[in-house]
Scaffold this active site. Structure first.
Site, mmCIF file in Angstrom:
data_model
loop_
_atom_site.group_PDB
_atom_site.id
_atom_site.type_symbol
_atom_site.label_atom_id
_atom_site.label_comp_id
_atom_site.label_asym_id
_atom_site.label_seq_id
_atom_site.Cartn_x
_atom_site.Cartn_y
_atom_site.Cartn_z
ATOM 1 N N ARG A 53 -9.062 -5.418 20.023
ATOM 2 C CA ARG A 53 -8.062 -6.176 20.203
ATOM 3 C C ARG A 53 -6.867 -5.152 19.845
ATOM 4 O O ARG A 53 -5.810 -5.541 20.280
ATOM 5 C CB ARG A 53 -7.961 -7.260 19.119
ATOM 6 N N ASP B 84 5.009 -0.054 -9.351
ATOM 7 C CA ASP B 84 5.992 -1.007 -9.719
ATOM 8 C C ASP B 84 6.677 -0.179 -10.535
ATOM 9 O O ASP B 84 7.395 -0.822 -11.584
ATOM 10 C CB ASP B 84 5.365 -2.365 -10.292
ATOM 11 N N ASN B 85 6.908 1.065 -10.508
ATOM 12 C CA ASN B 85 7.380 2.072 -11.742
ATOM 13 C C ASN B 85 8.212 2.789 -10.904
ATOM 14 O O ASN B 85 8.098 3.666 -10.141
ATOM 15 C CB ASN B 85 6.199 2.559 -12.101
ATOM 16 N N ALA C 42 10.124 5.604 -12.058
ATOM 17 C CA ALA C 42 9.957 6.973 -12.337
ATOM 18 C C ALA C 42 8.849 7.462 -11.527
ATOM 19 O O ALA C 42 8.782 8.506 -11.006
ATOM 20 C CB ALA C 42 9.295 7.153 -13.822
ATOM 21 N N CYS D 91 18.030 9.263 -1.546
ATOM 22 C CA CYS D 91 19.265 9.047 -1.022
ATOM 23 C C CYS D 91 19.924 7.598 -1.216
ATOM 24 O O CYS D 91 20.663 7.439 -1.248
ATOM 25 C CB CYS D 91 19.186 9.444 0.437
ATOM 26 N N CYS E 290 7.813 -5.201 -15.445
ATOM 27 C CA CYS E 290 6.907 -6.005 -14.346
ATOM 28 C C CYS E 290 5.910 -6.715 -14.912
ATOM 29 O O CYS E 290 5.799 -7.784 -14.510
ATOM 30 C CB CYS E 290 6.554 -4.787 -13.425
#
Ligand SMILES: [Zn+2]
Length: 275
Positions: free
Chosen positions: A11, A127-128, A130, A173, A186
């Site tokens: 497909r 979810d971090n 840093a 950026c 979180c």
């Protein structure tokens, strides 16, 4: 391609834009998925089913009962198991012919650098804040395309940083590090279950397009979803010529690795943020 592969991916092959050539490029791609949670689950499932040749699935965490509401790689029977291994089992069950490398680790420094260098593309499903910046720096340095998603409460966002291109903006950026931003934990935030499915699935779509070399990626565009009102917004952005990560560097310094005292700083609180 074997007869079985021709069938399995038929497909895809039927798609004019993709075809056998596109599928072969997908089969030859190594995707690095960092995070096997809400975003990484659907992303990994679709990349595996679509035949990405090799998936390295990284997560330092174990499956928790509260994960099952949205982290669809994992099952109740695998609560307590490392998420990377639980994910490997789920992916292998769908597509045993691809190579899956589970890695229970919190990537930073040289380990992150080596893995990014070895991959063809990177999906940031963490979810971090840093960690996101550390991944971005490695992708800038090694010029690897980065597919970045985020989901919290009812708010989702996704973009692509196609760092193979000189004119492409990087994550820094758009979200300069060190700016005053909303940081939330979180671990204690609510997340609408299918929101992570929507964003993670779109990360898989962008990754597959990059792997196959088709279509127009989200490079330079940030899509923002308000799932409560089901409204999408597009923010266009450009490379920041003065970006500390991907901008021009002093002699001898490679982009992505400008001296940064906190370059490998890991957020102690597990903070995350959404623009
Ligand atoms: Zn930049």
């Amino acid at each position: 391609m074997t007869d079985e592969q021709l069938l399995r991916y038929s497909r895809h092959i039927l798609l004019d834009a993709l075809g056998i050539e596109g599928q072969e490029r997908i089969l030859a791609t190594h995707a690095l998925i960092i995070g096997a949670g809400g975003l990484g689950s659907p992303a990994a499932l679709y990349l595996a089913s679509a035949g990405i040749g090799k998936i390295t699935l990284v997560d330092d965490d174990s499956v928790d009962f509260t994960n099952l509401q949205r982290q669809i790689l994992h099952t109740q029977a695998r609560v307590g198991m490392a998420k990377a291994e639980s994910g490997r089992q789920a992916l292998a069950a769908i597509n045993p012919e691809i190579e899956i490398v589970p890695l229970q680790a919190r990537l930073s420094g040289a380990a992150l650098d080596d893995l990014v260098a070895s991959a063809d593309l990177v999906l940031d499903c963490t979810d971090n804040f840093a960690t996101r910046h550390a991944i971005n720096r490695a992708c800038v340095h090694h010029r690897k395309p980065l597919v970045s998603g985020a989901a919290i409460r009812f708010d989702g966002q996704i973009s692509v940083y196609d760092l193979r291109r000189d004119d492409a903006p990087c994550y820094h950026c758009l979200f300069p590090e060190g700016e005053d931003v909303e940081e939330v934990r979180c671990a204690v935030m609510g997340v609408f279950s299918p929101l992570t499915g929507i964003i993670g699935t779109m990360q898989a779509a962008e990754a597959l397009k990059l792997a196959a070399g088709i279509g127009e990626s989200l490079s330079g565009r940030l899509l923002l979803l308000d799932a409560l009102d089901m409204e999408w917004r597009t923010v266009r952005f450009k490379k920041d010529g003065g970006c500390a990560v991907c901008g021009p560097t002093a002699a001898g310094q490679l982009p992505g690795y400008l001296p940064r005292p906190d370059a490998d700083h890991e957020s102690a609180t597990g903070a995350c943020r959404l623009a």
